[in-house]
Design an enzyme around this catalytic site. Structure first.
Site, short mmCIF file in Angstrom:
data_model
loop_
_atom_site.label_atom_id
_atom_site.label_comp_id
_atom_site.label_asym_id
_atom_site.label_seq_id
_atom_site.Cartn_x
_atom_site.Cartn_y
_atom_site.Cartn_z
N GLY A 15 0.82 -1.22 0.00
CA GLY A 15 0.00 0.00 0.00
C GLY A 15 0.85 1.26 0.00
O GLY A 15 0.60 2.20 -0.77
N GLU A 34 11.16 3.03 5.61
CA GLU A 34 10.88 1.60 5.84
C GLU A 34 11.95 1.09 6.80
O GLU A 34 13.14 1.25 6.56
CB GLU A 34 10.92 0.85 4.50
CG GLU A 34 10.96 -0.66 4.62
CD GLU A 34 9.83 -1.28 5.43
OE1 GLU A 34 8.66 -1.02 5.13
OE2 GLU A 34 10.14 -2.02 6.40
N THR A 41 5.14 -7.06 3.95
CA THR A 41 4.74 -8.44 4.26
C THR A 41 4.55 -9.27 3.00
O THR A 41 5.04 -10.40 2.91
CB THR A 41 3.44 -8.43 5.09
OG1 THR A 41 3.70 -7.74 6.30
CG2 THR A 41 2.96 -9.84 5.39
N ILE A 178 -3.50 -18.35 7.29
CA ILE A 178 -2.09 -18.71 7.42
C ILE A 178 -1.94 -20.12 7.99
O ILE A 178 -1.13 -20.92 7.51
CB ILE A 178 -1.34 -17.65 8.27
CG1 ILE A 178 -1.36 -16.30 7.52
CG2 ILE A 178 0.09 -18.10 8.57
CD1 ILE A 178 -0.69 -15.15 8.25
N ARG A 198 -9.46 -23.73 17.62
CA ARG A 198 -10.33 -23.65 18.80
C ARG A 198 -11.82 -23.74 18.48
O ARG A 198 -12.62 -24.14 19.31
CB ARG A 198 -10.04 -22.35 19.55
CG ARG A 198 -10.36 -21.10 18.76
CD ARG A 198 -9.98 -19.86 19.55
NE ARG A 198 -10.26 -18.63 18.80
CZ ARG A 198 -10.03 -17.43 19.26
NH1 ARG A 198 -9.51 -17.25 20.45
NH2 ARG A 198 -10.31 -16.37 18.52
N ARG A 204 -13.27 -19.66 9.69
CA ARG A 204 -14.49 -18.95 10.09
C ARG A 204 -14.73 -17.79 9.12
O ARG A 204 -13.81 -17.08 8.74
CB ARG A 204 -14.33 -18.41 11.52
CG ARG A 204 -15.55 -17.71 12.06
CD ARG A 204 -15.43 -17.55 13.56
NE ARG A 204 -14.26 -16.76 13.98
CZ ARG A 204 -14.23 -15.43 14.01
NH1 ARG A 204 -15.29 -14.74 13.65
NH2 ARG A 204 -13.14 -14.81 14.42
N ASP A 302 -3.15 -2.99 5.82
CA ASP A 302 -3.50 -3.80 7.00
C ASP A 302 -3.55 -3.00 8.29
O ASP A 302 -4.23 -3.39 9.24
CB ASP A 302 -2.49 -4.94 7.19
CG ASP A 302 -2.65 -6.04 6.15
OD1 ASP A 302 -3.45 -5.87 5.20
OD2 ASP A 302 -1.97 -7.07 6.30
N HIS A 434 -14.94 -27.56 -22.25
CA HIS A 434 -14.90 -28.98 -21.90
C HIS A 434 -13.62 -29.64 -22.39
O HIS A 434 -13.17 -29.34 -23.49
CB HIS A 434 -16.12 -29.66 -22.54
CG HIS A 434 -16.25 -31.09 -22.17
ND1 HIS A 434 -16.64 -31.49 -20.91
CD2 HIS A 434 -16.01 -32.22 -22.89
CE1 HIS A 434 -16.65 -32.82 -20.87
NE2 HIS A 434 -16.27 -33.27 -22.05
P1 NDP Z 1 -6.95 -15.07 10.49
O1 NDP Z 1 -7.67 -14.00 11.15
O2 NDP Z 1 -7.34 -15.52 9.11
O3 NDP Z 1 -6.93 -16.36 11.42
C1 NDP Z 1 -6.56 -16.32 12.75
C2 NDP Z 1 -6.89 -17.65 13.37
O4 NDP Z 1 -6.36 -17.73 14.68
C3 NDP Z 1 -8.39 -17.88 13.50
O5 NDP Z 1 -8.65 -19.22 13.22
C4 NDP Z 1 -8.66 -17.53 14.96
O6 NDP Z 1 -9.74 -18.23 15.50
C5 NDP Z 1 -7.39 -18.04 15.59
N1 NDP Z 1 -7.08 -17.37 16.86
C6 NDP Z 1 -7.06 -16.05 17.11
N2 NDP Z 1 -6.70 -15.81 18.39
C7 NDP Z 1 -6.50 -17.02 18.95
C8 NDP Z 1 -6.13 -17.43 20.24
N3 NDP Z 1 -5.90 -16.56 21.22
N4 NDP Z 1 -6.02 -18.76 20.49
C9 NDP Z 1 -6.27 -19.66 19.50
N5 NDP Z 1 -6.63 -19.32 18.26
C10 NDP Z 1 -6.75 -18.02 17.98
O7 NDP Z 1 -5.42 -14.61 10.53
P2 NDP Z 1 -4.13 -15.10 9.80
O8 NDP Z 1 -3.03 -14.70 10.69
O9 NDP Z 1 -4.24 -16.49 9.35
O10 NDP Z 1 -4.11 -14.15 8.52
C11 NDP Z 1 -4.20 -12.75 8.69
C12 NDP Z 1 -4.82 -12.14 7.50
O11 NDP Z 1 -3.89 -12.07 6.45
C13 NDP Z 1 -5.99 -12.91 6.92
O12 NDP Z 1 -7.19 -12.65 7.57
C14 NDP Z 1 -5.99 -12.45 5.51
O13 NDP Z 1 -6.71 -11.25 5.44
C15 NDP Z 1 -4.53 -12.22 5.22
N6 NDP Z 1 -3.95 -13.38 4.50
C16 NDP Z 1 -4.37 -13.63 3.25
C17 NDP Z 1 -3.86 -14.69 2.54
C18 NDP Z 1 -4.36 -14.95 1.17
O14 NDP Z 1 -4.95 -14.06 0.57
N7 NDP Z 1 -4.18 -16.14 0.64
C19 NDP Z 1 -2.86 -15.58 3.11
C20 NDP Z 1 -2.48 -15.23 4.46
C21 NDP Z 1 -3.02 -14.17 5.11
P3 NDP Z 1 -11.26 -17.68 15.40
O15 NDP Z 1 -11.70 -17.95 14.01
O16 NDP Z 1 -11.97 -18.53 16.41
O17 NDP Z 1 -11.21 -16.24 15.75
#
Ligand code: NDP
Length: 452
Positions: A15, A34, A41, A178, A198, A204, A302, A434
């Site tokens: 960005g 930077e 990232t 991730i 969890r 989700r 972000d 196809h």
């Molecule tokens: P996400 O928000 O996608 O996932 C975080 C996960 O960690 C969720 O499953 C969450 O659970 C869980 N969590 C959060 N806090 C805790 C805790 N205290 N204990 C246990 N579990 C926990 O984040 P990511 O870090 O995976 O990715 C960040 C962002 O980066 C994504 O949302 C996306 O926008 C971007 N990204 C995009 C990609 C792509 O386009 N291919 C690839 C990687 C990242 P719960 O669901 O229950 O909250």
């Protein structure tokens, strides 16, 4: 008052660089700070190295498939050190391009951490200070490890690209982008992967049927995925870390990776003193033109925690530059943004999920789950999911969800039609290509479910 710069950008990621480059091309005098490496990232520790690892992880299956197709092929072993060397050389090359392109546009790059020391003044870690008419904060986010585990020798996605060696086993905690992507990557590379999430089902917020389908595929590929499971104790032990989970089980893993979300980089930057309001998660609160509560201070990407995807940050940076220095009243469009989770198979998605709409409006659900030709011949049990969520009133396709190899590529194209407002009839009158997997999107005749 004469300012040192018309614009000072903090953060050299997707960005920030886009905003800086376009602003400079529009005639602004632009400085950019930077603290780590240009590219942010996405280039340095996200999308790019991740995708290269996705490619690397696909070869064992490809070689197995090659055998099924009559080739005499052996997988051999994976040389992480050789791959890692090439990976980082590629990142160096891309970082160089980011830097060169920004400089070519006229941006002055300062390789230092910067903070605000007033609404129109920044200070670099070196002590140097600059005034700027406008400041753009584009500092991104960083992985978050829940406090009670933060002092343990655990990994996050930052460290994964720098491992000395691939571990024999790993526990990945989290069920988001991730966590799921690295579960598939590391499993593909031969690491024994266990994943704890969890909640009741991974990913989700994505379509429920797609989540279930992908979870099943991940398990079939050998990922030991436990939902409704979280660690309760983690301690150092011979051979790695001993983890006790909420189910009372104990196991030692060579490594533990936390993929429990990311937090915005807004700490110790002087933001609040400069009048910038932060939200509950530490994100910078902005309006649709990426303006913060402090006049002259803007934020994109972000750090604003809107839609945390590289292409969105780029659009926000572009819109900022065009609006502020190009005089065009543009804003970044946050509606109907497609995305893909680069698991194996991939999950591509755009628009509304079945769960999001079925309570509020009459919808027809079209879905097909089948074995793709390539997999069936190779003797794989993989199944593909193609799904459309269609409004009964308008007949518009409100959502499309695909779980398949290359679903990321497919959803990009489906996204054009859906963004244009395509109806189910538009899909239906499109002649199939196809034999492909995606032809299923234009040949689903009867809804599998209707609501109400
Ligand atoms: P996400 O928000 O996608 O996932 C975080 C996960 O960690 C969720 O499953 C969450 O659970 C869980 N969590 C959060 N806090 C805790 C805790 N205290 N204990 C246990 N579990 C926990 O984040 P990511 O870090 O995976 O990715 C960040 C962002 O980066 C994504 O949302 C996306 O926008 C971007 N990204 C995009 C990609 C792509 O386009 N291919 C690839 C990687 C990242 P719960 O669901 O229950 O909250």
């Amino acid at each position: 008052m004469a300012f040192d710069y018309d614009l000072f950008v903090i953060g050299g990621g997707s960005g920030g660089v886009r905003a800086a480059r376009v602003s400079a091309q529009l005639g602004a005098r632009v400085g950019l700070a930077e603290e780590y490496r240009m590219g942010g990232t996405c280039v340095i520790r996200g999308c790019v190295p991740k995708k290269l690892m996705v490619f690397a992880s696909a070869y064992p299956d490809a070689i197995e498939d090659a055998r099924a197709y009559g080739w005499q092929a052996e997988a051999g072993s994976f040389d992480w050190t050789a791959f890692k060397g090439k990976l980082h050389a590629e990142l160096d090359r891309l970082e160089g391009l980011y830097r060169a392109n920004a400089q070519k546009a006229g941006v002055t790059i300062h390789d230092a951490r910067a903070m605000l020391v007033g609404p129109q003044r920044v200070r670099l870690a070196s002590g140097e200070e600059f005034t700027a008419e406008r400041i753009l904060v584009a500092t991104g986010g960083r992985p978050f490890v829940p406090g009670k585990w933060a002092d343990l020798p655990v990994l996050t996605s930052n460290e994964i690209f720098h491992l000395e060696a691939l571990p024999e086993s790993i526990l990945i905690i989290g069920g988001g982008f991730i966590a799921c992507e690295f579960a598939c990557i590391l499993s593909g590379l031969g690491v024994k992967v266990t994943q704890f999430y969890r909640g009741a089902q991974i990913l989700r917020g994505f379509d429920g049927e797609a989540r279930g389908h992908l979870a099943e595929m991940m398990r079939e590929r050998g990922i030991d995925l436990h939902v409704g499971t979280d660690p309760v104790e983690i301690e150092e032990a011979p051979g790695g870390l001993r983890v006790k989970d909420t189910g009372g089980h104990e196991q030692v893993f060579a490594q533990v990776m936390f993929a429990t979300g990311r937090v915005p980089n807004t700490q110790d930057m002087g933001l609040e003193d400069a009048g910038v309001v932060l939200g509950r998660r530490g994100e910078i609160v902005v309006d649709e033109q990426s303006r913060t509560s402090a006049p002259g201070i803007h934020a994109v990407g972000d750090v604003t925690d809107r839609i945390n995807l590289t292409p969105v940050a780029i659009r926000e940076g572009q819109a900022f530059a065009e609006a502020v220095f190009g005089g065009k009243p543009v804003t970044a469009d946050h509606e109907l943004v497609a995305s893909a989770v680069f698991t194996r198979p991939e999950l591509g998605t755009i628009g509304l999920t079945e769960e999001e709409v079925r309570e509020n409006e009459a919808v027809d659900i079209y879905a097909a789950s089948f074995r793709a030709m390539h997999s069936a011949f190779a003797g794989r049990s993989d199944r593909v999911l193609m799904k459309l969520v269609v409004s009964r009133a308008t007949q518009k396709v409100l959502g499309c969800h695909i779980v398949a190899d290359n679903a990321g590529e497919m959803i990009q194209l489906a996204a054009i039609a859906i963004k244009m407002g395509a109806t189910k009839a538009d899909f239906d009158r499109t002649v199939a290509v196809h034999p492909t997997m995606a032809e299923e999107l234009v040949t689903m005749k009867v809804p599998v479910r209707t609501f109400p």
